[in-house]
Structures are given as C-alpha cells and as structure tokens.
Write a protein that holds these residues in place. Sequence first.
Motif, PDB file in Angstrom:
ATOM      1  N   TYR A 110      13.668 -47.306 -28.569  1.00 15.22           N
ATOM      2  CA  TYR A 110      12.232 -47.224 -28.801  1.00 15.22           C
ATOM      3  C   TYR A 110      11.436 -47.713 -27.591  1.00 15.22           C
ATOM      4  O   TYR A 110      10.323 -47.240 -27.351  1.00 15.22           O
ATOM      5  N   PHE A 111      11.986 -48.629 -26.833  1.00 13.01           N
ATOM      6  CA  PHE A 111      11.345 -49.035 -25.585  1.00 13.01           C
ATOM      7  C   PHE A 111      11.243 -47.841 -24.644  1.00 13.01           C
ATOM      8  O   PHE A 111      10.206 -47.610 -24.022  1.00 13.01           O
ATOM      9  N   CYS A 112      12.315 -47.065 -24.544  1.00 14.24           N
ATOM     10  CA  CYS A 112      12.327 -45.898 -23.664  1.00 14.24           C
ATOM     11  C   CYS A 112      11.343 -44.825 -24.121  1.00 14.24           C
ATOM     12  O   CYS A 112      10.755 -44.128 -23.299  1.00 14.24           O
ATOM     13  N   LEU A 113      11.175 -44.699 -25.427  1.00 11.39           N
ATOM     14  CA  LEU A 113      10.249 -43.695 -25.951  1.00 11.39           C
ATOM     15  C   LEU A 113       8.796 -44.019 -25.598  1.00 11.39           C
ATOM     16  O   LEU A 113       7.929 -43.168 -25.727  1.00 11.39           O
ATOM     17  N   GLN A 114       8.523 -45.225 -25.133  1.00 10.77           N
ATOM     18  CA  GLN A 114       7.175 -45.619 -24.724  1.00 10.77           C
ATOM     19  C   GLN A 114       6.896 -45.297 -23.252  1.00 10.77           C
ATOM     20  O   GLN A 114       5.813 -45.578 -22.747  1.00 10.77           O
ATOM     21  N   TYR A 115       7.842 -44.698 -22.573  1.00 10.48           N
ATOM     22  CA  TYR A 115       7.752 -44.439 -21.131  1.00 10.48           C
ATOM     23  C   TYR A 115       6.464 -43.706 -20.739  1.00 10.48           C
ATOM     24  O   TYR A 115       5.725 -44.164 -19.868  1.00 10.48           O
ATOM     25  N   ASP A 116       6.173 -42.584 -21.381  1.00 14.46           N
ATOM     26  CA  ASP A 116       4.969 -41.828 -21.038  1.00 14.46           C
ATOM     27  C   ASP A 116       3.706 -42.624 -21.367  1.00 14.46           C
ATOM     28  O   ASP A 116       2.723 -42.590 -20.627  1.00 14.46           O
ATOM     29  N   GLU A 117       3.734 -43.346 -22.463  1.00 11.24           N
ATOM     30  CA  GLU A 117       2.606 -44.194 -22.849  1.00 11.24           C
ATOM     31  C   GLU A 117       2.384 -45.301 -21.818  1.00 11.24           C
ATOM     32  O   GLU A 117       1.248 -45.615 -21.460  1.00 11.24           O
ATOM     33  N   LEU A 118       3.467 -45.900 -21.337  1.00 13.08           N
ATOM     34  CA  LEU A 118       3.359 -46.945 -20.313  1.00 13.08           C
ATOM     35  C   LEU A 118       2.744 -46.389 -19.031  1.00 13.08           C
ATOM     36  O   LEU A 118       1.905 -47.037 -18.405  1.00 13.08           O
ATOM     37  N   LYS A 119       3.154 -45.194 -18.645  1.00 11.77           N
ATOM     38  CA  LYS A 119       2.596 -44.575 -17.446  1.00 11.77           C
ATOM     39  C   LYS A 119       1.107 -44.304 -17.623  1.00 11.77           C
ATOM     40  O   LYS A 119       0.310 -44.523 -16.711  1.00 11.77           O
TER      41      LYS A 119
ATOM     42  N   TYR B 122      14.480 -37.527 -19.021  1.00  7.09           N
ATOM     43  CA  TYR B 122      13.818 -36.686 -20.023  1.00  7.09           C
ATOM     44  C   TYR B 122      14.427 -36.955 -21.396  1.00  7.09           C
ATOM     45  O   TYR B 122      13.716 -37.086 -22.389  1.00  7.09           O
ATOM     46  N   HIS B 123      15.729 -37.047 -21.444  1.00  3.25           N
ATOM     47  CA  HIS B 123      16.443 -37.265 -22.708  1.00  3.25           C
ATOM     48  C   HIS B 123      16.067 -38.594 -23.349  1.00  3.25           C
ATOM     49  O   HIS B 123      15.725 -38.648 -24.529  1.00  3.25           O
ATOM     50  N   VAL B 124      16.126 -39.683 -22.603  1.00  2.00           N
ATOM     51  CA  VAL B 124      15.893 -41.003 -23.203  1.00  2.00           C
ATOM     52  C   VAL B 124      14.415 -41.311 -23.405  1.00  2.00           C
ATOM     53  O   VAL B 124      14.080 -42.112 -24.268  1.00  2.00           O
ATOM     54  N   THR B 125      13.528 -40.693 -22.635  1.00  6.45           N
ATOM     55  CA  THR B 125      12.104 -41.005 -22.778  1.00  6.45           C
ATOM     56  C   THR B 125      11.383 -40.099 -23.762  1.00  6.45           C
ATOM     57  O   THR B 125      10.262 -40.403 -24.158  1.00  6.45           O
ATOM     58  N   ARG B 126      12.007 -39.029 -24.154  1.00  3.78           N
ATOM     59  CA  ARG B 126      11.378 -38.129 -25.119  1.00  3.78           C
ATOM     60  C   ARG B 126      12.197 -37.942 -26.391  1.00  3.78           C
ATOM     61  O   ARG B 126      11.776 -37.251 -27.296  1.00  3.78           O
ATOM     62  N   GLY B 127      13.364 -38.528 -26.417  1.00 10.39           N
ATOM     63  CA  GLY B 127      14.198 -38.416 -27.605  1.00 10.39           C
ATOM     64  C   GLY B 127      14.776 -37.031 -27.805  1.00 10.39           C
ATOM     65  O   GLY B 127      15.174 -36.673 -28.912  1.00 10.39           O
ATOM     66  N   ALA B 128      14.821 -36.249 -26.754  1.00  5.95           N
ATOM     67  CA  ALA B 128      15.328 -34.879 -26.839  1.00  5.95           C
ATOM     68  C   ALA B 128      16.849 -34.885 -26.836  1.00  5.95           C
ATOM     69  O   ALA B 128      17.481 -35.678 -26.148  1.00  5.95           O
ATOM     70  N   SER B 129      17.420 -34.007 -27.611  1.00  4.81           N
ATOM     71  CA  SER B 129      18.875 -33.884 -27.613  1.00  4.81           C
ATOM     72  C   SER B 129      19.324 -33.165 -26.341  1.00  4.81           C
ATOM     73  O   SER B 129      18.517 -32.597 -25.608  1.00  4.81           O
ATOM     74  N   TYR B 130      20.610 -33.172 -26.103  1.00  8.85           N
ATOM     75  CA  TYR B 130      21.180 -32.519 -24.918  1.00  8.85           C
ATOM     76  C   TYR B 130      20.757 -31.049 -24.866  1.00  8.85           C
ATOM     77  O   TYR B 130      20.414 -30.526 -23.820  1.00  8.85           O
ATOM     78  N   GLU B 131      20.760 -30.398 -26.020  1.00 10.83           N
ATOM     79  CA  GLU B 131      20.435 -28.979 -26.083  1.00 10.83           C
ATOM     80  C   GLU B 131      18.953 -28.706 -25.824  1.00 10.83           C
ATOM     81  O   GLU B 131      18.581 -27.609 -25.450  1.00 10.83           O
ATOM     82  N   ARG B 132      18.098 -29.681 -26.041  1.00 11.78           N
ATOM     83  CA  ARG B 132      16.651 -29.478 -25.906  1.00 11.78           C
ATOM     84  C   ARG B 132      16.091 -29.943 -24.561  1.00 11.78           C
ATOM     85  O   ARG B 132      14.895 -29.850 -24.333  1.00 11.78           O
ATOM     86  N   VAL B 133      16.939 -30.448 -23.703  1.00 12.05           N
ATOM     87  CA  VAL B 133      16.485 -30.826 -22.365  1.00 12.05           C
ATOM     88  C   VAL B 133      16.243 -29.538 -21.595  1.00 12.05           C
ATOM     89  O   VAL B 133      17.078 -28.634 -21.635  1.00 12.05           O
TER      90      VAL B 133
END
Length: 137
Positions: free
Chosen positions: A24-33, A99-110
């Motif tokens: 969840y910390f990683c999912l805040q990446y875009d918000e932090l920027k 992209y994967h860890v900051t957006r929660g996207a699966s391998y297939e959705r990257v």
Amino acid sequence: MRKYKISDVNKYEITPNRYVELRYFCLQYDELKHKREECYQSALRSTGGGSSSGGGDHASVPERLAERAAKYSEDIEQIERAAQLACGEDKGVVPFLLYHVTRGASYERVPLIPPCGRRMFYEIYRRRFFYHLDKMR
C-alpha cells in the motif's frame, strides 16, 4: 479483504502484514509525486514572509513546504531505489517493475511485455523489490 499469497516463513522474512503495508505504500507513489509537485508550486507562490502562529514553530510557510516536499521525495526515492536494487544489472525491467508495484497491475496488464518471463518477474524481481524496500523502511 483480499488475501495475499505469502507464506509466514519465506526466504526474505517479510511477514504477510508487512508485505501488505509495503504494497500500500507503493500504491501511493503517484500521489506522493503529485503532492511533492504541489509543495513546490505552493512554495514558489508563497512570499515566505509570514511565520506560523502558536506551538513555538517559527518556520515560514516555504520552509514547511520544502520539508514536506523533501519527505515526499525521500519516499519516492526509496521506491525507485528498491526497484533498481531488485533488478540489478537488468535495468530493462525497472520501468515494468515500477509500473507493477505502483499501480497494482498484474504481469499481464503491464504495458508492453516485460523482458522476462512471468515466473521470473514475480519470484525474482518483485520479491527482491519488497525485500529491499523493507530494509529501507
């Protein structure tokens, strides 16, 4: 609540609760920027002449904004540095991992296809990423 597949004992010694916290910390990446950018813009607009009232805090508005921006930058740097450390010499995987860890996207959705297989991506890069991030935080 979603259950995450992580064993209680794993080779990187990250507990399931710690993993969820880091995720969840990683999912805040875009918000932090975005917040960091707002701090920079607000600091540029403010005059810096006033000081805060009460509590004995005499820092000016631009100084407080700069401190917040520095904290956001530190958090962003931790995520980016953990991705670089996890990928080692294989720098081509870094953008996909971020992209994967900051957006929660699966391998297939990257977007596009990472330059490695799905299993290698999850078992090596992603797990190593969370290991390094855990050590930094």
